[in-house]
Enzyme design. Structure first.
Site, PDB file in Angstrom:
ATOM      1  N   GLY A  41     -13.636  12.418  60.100  1.00 49.86           N
ATOM      2  CA  GLY A  41     -14.565  11.963  60.857  1.00 49.86           C
ATOM      3  C   GLY A  41     -14.179  11.101  62.085  1.00 49.86           C
ATOM      4  O   GLY A  41     -13.145  10.159  61.736  1.00 49.86           O
TER       5      GLY A  41
ATOM      6  N   ARG B 205     -11.694  18.814  60.844  1.00 48.78           N
ATOM      7  CA  ARG B 205     -11.463  18.837  59.477  1.00 48.78           C
ATOM      8  C   ARG B 205     -10.836  20.151  59.141  1.00 48.78           C
ATOM      9  O   ARG B 205     -11.460  21.156  58.953  1.00 48.78           O
ATOM     10  CB  ARG B 205     -12.472  18.476  58.450  1.00 48.78           C
ATOM     11  CG  ARG B 205     -12.961  17.160  58.861  1.00 48.78           C
ATOM     12  CD  ARG B 205     -14.040  16.834  57.449  1.00 48.78           C
ATOM     13  NE  ARG B 205     -14.602  15.468  57.608  1.00 48.78           N
ATOM     14  CZ  ARG B 205     -15.697  14.969  58.082  1.00 48.78           C
ATOM     15  NH1 ARG B 205     -16.612  15.676  58.785  1.00 48.78           N
ATOM     16  NH2 ARG B 205     -15.953  13.577  58.310  1.00 48.78           N
TER      17      ARG B 205
ATOM     18  N   ASP C 150      -8.674   9.220  54.005  1.00 48.73           N
ATOM     19  CA  ASP C 150      -7.931   9.980  53.106  1.00 48.73           C
ATOM     20  C   ASP C 150      -7.700  11.179  53.261  1.00 48.73           C
ATOM     21  O   ASP C 150      -6.261  11.622  52.608  1.00 48.73           O
ATOM     22  CB  ASP C 150      -8.373   9.283  51.604  1.00 48.73           C
ATOM     23  CG  ASP C 150      -9.741   9.653  51.364  1.00 48.73           C
ATOM     24  OD1 ASP C 150     -10.321  10.411  52.152  1.00 48.73           O
ATOM     25  OD2 ASP C 150     -10.308   9.315  50.280  1.00 48.73           O
TER      26      ASP C 150
ATOM     27  N   THR D 281     -12.085   4.916  59.302  1.00 49.95           N
ATOM     28  CA  THR D 281     -13.288   5.583  58.883  1.00 49.95           C
ATOM     29  C   THR D 281     -14.313   4.560  58.946  1.00 49.95           C
ATOM     30  O   THR D 281     -13.941   3.311  58.460  1.00 49.95           O
ATOM     31  CB  THR D 281     -13.185   6.245  57.627  1.00 49.95           C
ATOM     32  OG1 THR D 281     -14.253   6.517  57.040  1.00 49.95           O
ATOM     33  CG2 THR D 281     -12.120   5.443  56.448  1.00 49.95           C
TER      34      THR D 281
ATOM     35  N   ASP E 258     -16.520   4.300  56.943  1.00 55.94           N
ATOM     36  CA  ASP E 258     -16.948   4.154  55.423  1.00 55.94           C
ATOM     37  C   ASP E 258     -16.060   3.062  54.765  1.00 55.94           C
ATOM     38  O   ASP E 258     -16.707   2.438  53.722  1.00 55.94           O
ATOM     39  CB  ASP E 258     -16.604   5.391  54.604  1.00 55.94           C
ATOM     40  CG  ASP E 258     -17.244   6.853  55.288  1.00 55.94           C
ATOM     41  OD1 ASP E 258     -18.250   6.695  56.048  1.00 55.94           O
ATOM     42  OD2 ASP E 258     -16.716   7.740  54.957  1.00 55.94           O
TER      43      ASP E 258
ATOM     44  N   ASP F 121     -13.490   3.277  53.022  1.00 56.33           N
ATOM     45  CA  ASP F 121     -13.368   3.315  51.719  1.00 56.33           C
ATOM     46  C   ASP F 121     -11.784   3.748  51.347  1.00 56.33           C
ATOM     47  O   ASP F 121     -11.627   4.387  50.440  1.00 56.33           O
ATOM     48  CB  ASP F 121     -14.195   4.836  51.246  1.00 56.33           C
ATOM     49  CG  ASP F 121     -13.917   5.995  52.246  1.00 56.33           C
ATOM     50  OD1 ASP F 121     -13.178   5.817  52.988  1.00 56.33           O
ATOM     51  OD2 ASP F 121     -14.335   7.001  51.820  1.00 56.33           O
TER      52      ASP F 121
ATOM     53  N   ARG G 190     -20.506   8.054  53.089  1.00 61.51           N
ATOM     54  CA  ARG G 190     -20.012   9.155  51.886  1.00 61.51           C
ATOM     55  C   ARG G 190     -20.307   8.795  50.787  1.00 61.51           C
ATOM     56  O   ARG G 190     -21.648   8.357  50.340  1.00 61.51           O
ATOM     57  CB  ARG G 190     -18.350   9.450  52.382  1.00 61.51           C
ATOM     58  CG  ARG G 190     -18.106  10.971  51.645  1.00 61.51           C
ATOM     59  CD  ARG G 190     -16.769  11.293  52.085  1.00 61.51           C
ATOM     60  NE  ARG G 190     -16.659  11.747  53.472  1.00 61.51           N
ATOM     61  CZ  ARG G 190     -16.647  12.525  54.070  1.00 61.51           C
ATOM     62  NH1 ARG G 190     -17.086  13.786  53.249  1.00 61.51           N
ATOM     63  NH2 ARG G 190     -16.579  12.790  55.247  1.00 61.51           N
TER      64      ARG G 190
HETATM   65  O1  F6P Z   1     -16.490   9.969  56.752  1.00 62.53           O
HETATM   66  C1  F6P Z   1     -17.290   9.616  57.671  1.00 62.53           C
HETATM   67  C2  F6P Z   1     -18.752  10.157  57.612  1.00 62.53           C
HETATM   68  O2  F6P Z   1     -19.364   9.608  58.920  1.00 62.53           O
HETATM   69  C3  F6P Z   1     -19.306   9.810  56.562  1.00 62.53           C
HETATM   70  O3  F6P Z   1     -19.911   8.759  56.604  1.00 62.53           O
HETATM   71  C4  F6P Z   1     -20.394  10.871  56.279  1.00 62.53           C
HETATM   72  O4  F6P Z   1     -20.671  11.458  54.886  1.00 62.53           O
HETATM   73  C5  F6P Z   1     -19.629  12.185  56.919  1.00 62.53           C
HETATM   74  O5  F6P Z   1     -18.217  11.486  57.695  1.00 62.53           O
HETATM   75  C6  F6P Z   1     -20.235  13.076  58.044  1.00 62.53           C
HETATM   76  O6  F6P Z   1     -19.398  14.139  58.249  1.00 62.53           O
HETATM   77  P1  F6P Z   1     -19.835  15.113  59.337  1.00 62.53           P
HETATM   78  O7  F6P Z   1     -19.608  14.622  60.570  1.00 62.53           O
HETATM   79  O8  F6P Z   1     -18.887  16.364  58.963  1.00 62.53           O
HETATM   80  O9  F6P Z   1     -21.241  15.430  59.174  1.00 62.53           O
END
Ligand code: F6P
Length: 327
Positions: A17, A78, A109, A131, A133, A135, A177
């Site tokens: 992300g 991803r 990660d 990120t 998050d 995290d 997340r």
């Molecule tokens: O890891 C970053 C994040 O924005 C999280 O907070 C969220 O759960 C996820 O990515 C959303 O992913 P996507 O962009 O694939 O919808």
């Protein structure tokens, strides 16, 4: 005085992300490398770009005027294919074909697990944590968190105006997340009535209902409930509130808006420091490291060790929040 490095060419990619400040990190990697006489190849679309040879030469000019831009100029992905042994072998082949002496991988990660796989094939790698998050367990700070928090705070401040006028309850879902770092920080900053994070062991009654009840007993007639996405959906939370105390909350899911926007000073400066450090490590012959910020100090840690770390929510912040909510 910098000593001349035997490293001649490195690659840089963003993966997972996106987060505000990734461009500042790419810029820093390019500028720090050129400063040392090292050439930089941008790899586009994360690890897919390494598999497919989707590359772009990066020079001083190509990273001009990006320090203030959200998103990532390298695009991101991803990559499912990179999770396979064949995909990883293709990526390694690309590194060899291009003569890359190292890769800087910017992301979360998942990105670092990818870097670890490359490292096992003998490719030098350094990871930069980015990120919203926040995290990544081996660092106190990840690029993008501050901007995302400020975006969420700005949105919630606006919501508060209308909730206050209508004397309503608002349930706002923030990203994160499986982690509650963003929700906790945002909840503290907006003066939330209650905050729900996945790390908390309290039940719904104590965490939310009692807080709303106390606020009402104290004379308040509007309530702001912040929910980390990992703690459940805002819709479910709103329904539970309605079923228990018969008020009708309004639901807002902030979603991807939190991932965009102009990076704050904190994110630009952290990204710039981390990019510099990553190049420093590769130029010095180092590999298999994650850059980390510990108590404001720039450090780096072995990828295996870094990925094995565990990070809970900040208990000092949580204790303060307990005193500030449900008032
Ligand atoms: O890891 C970053 C994040 O924005 C999280 O907070 C969220 O759960 C996820 O990515 C959303 O992913 P996507 O962009 O694939 O919808």
């Amino acid at each position: 005085m910098l000593t001349k490095s035997s490293v001649r060419r490195i690659g840089v990619l963003t993966s997972g992300g996106d987060s505000p400040g990734m461009n500042a990190a790419v810029r820093s990697v390019v500028r720090a490398a050129i400063f040392r006489g090292i050439e930089v190849i941008g790899i586009r679309r994360g690890y897919n770009g390494l598999i497919n040879g989707d590359i772009i030469r990066l020079d001083e000019k190509s990273v001009a005027h990006v320090i203030n831009r959200g998103g990532t100029l390298l695009y991101t992905a991803r990559s499912k294919e990179f999770m396979t042994a064949e995909g990883q072998q293709k990526a390694v082949n690309t590194c060899r074909l291009l003569g890359l002496d190292g890769i800087v991988a910017i992301g979360g990660d998942g990105t670092f697990r990818g870097a670890q796989a490359l490292s096992r094939h003998g490719i030098s790698v350094v990871g930069i944590p980015a990120t919203i998050d926040n995290d990544i367990a081996c660092t106190h700070y990840c690029i993008g968190f501050d901007t995302a928090a400020n975006t969420a705070i700005d949105c919630i401040d606006k919501l508060r105006d209308t909730m206050q006028s209508h004397e309503r309850c608002s349930v706002v879902e923030v990203m994160g997340r499986n982690a509650g770092h963003l929700a906790l920080y945002v909840g503290l900053a907006v003066g939330a009535t209650a905050v729900l994070v996945p790390e908390s062991k309290e039940d719904f009654e104590t965490e939310v209902i009692e807080k709303i009840r106390n606020a009402r007993l104290n004379g308040f007639t509007h309530y702001m409930i912040v929910v980390a996405e990992g703690a459940g959906s805002a819709l479910e939370v709103a329904q539970k509130i309605k079923d228990t105390i018969c008020i009708e909350p309004r639901v807002t899911v902030l979603g991807h808006i939190q991932r965009g926007g102009t990076p704050t000073a904190r994110d630009r400066v952290t990204a710039t420091r981390m990019g510099y450090r990553a190049v420093d490590i590769l130029a010095g012959g180092g590999t298999n490291r994650i850059i980390s910020l510990i108590d404001g100090r720039m450090c780096d840690i072995d990828i295996e060790e870094g990925l094995a770390c565990h990070k809970g929510i900040d208990m000092e912040e949580w204790t303060v929040l307990e005193a500030m909510t449900g008032v």
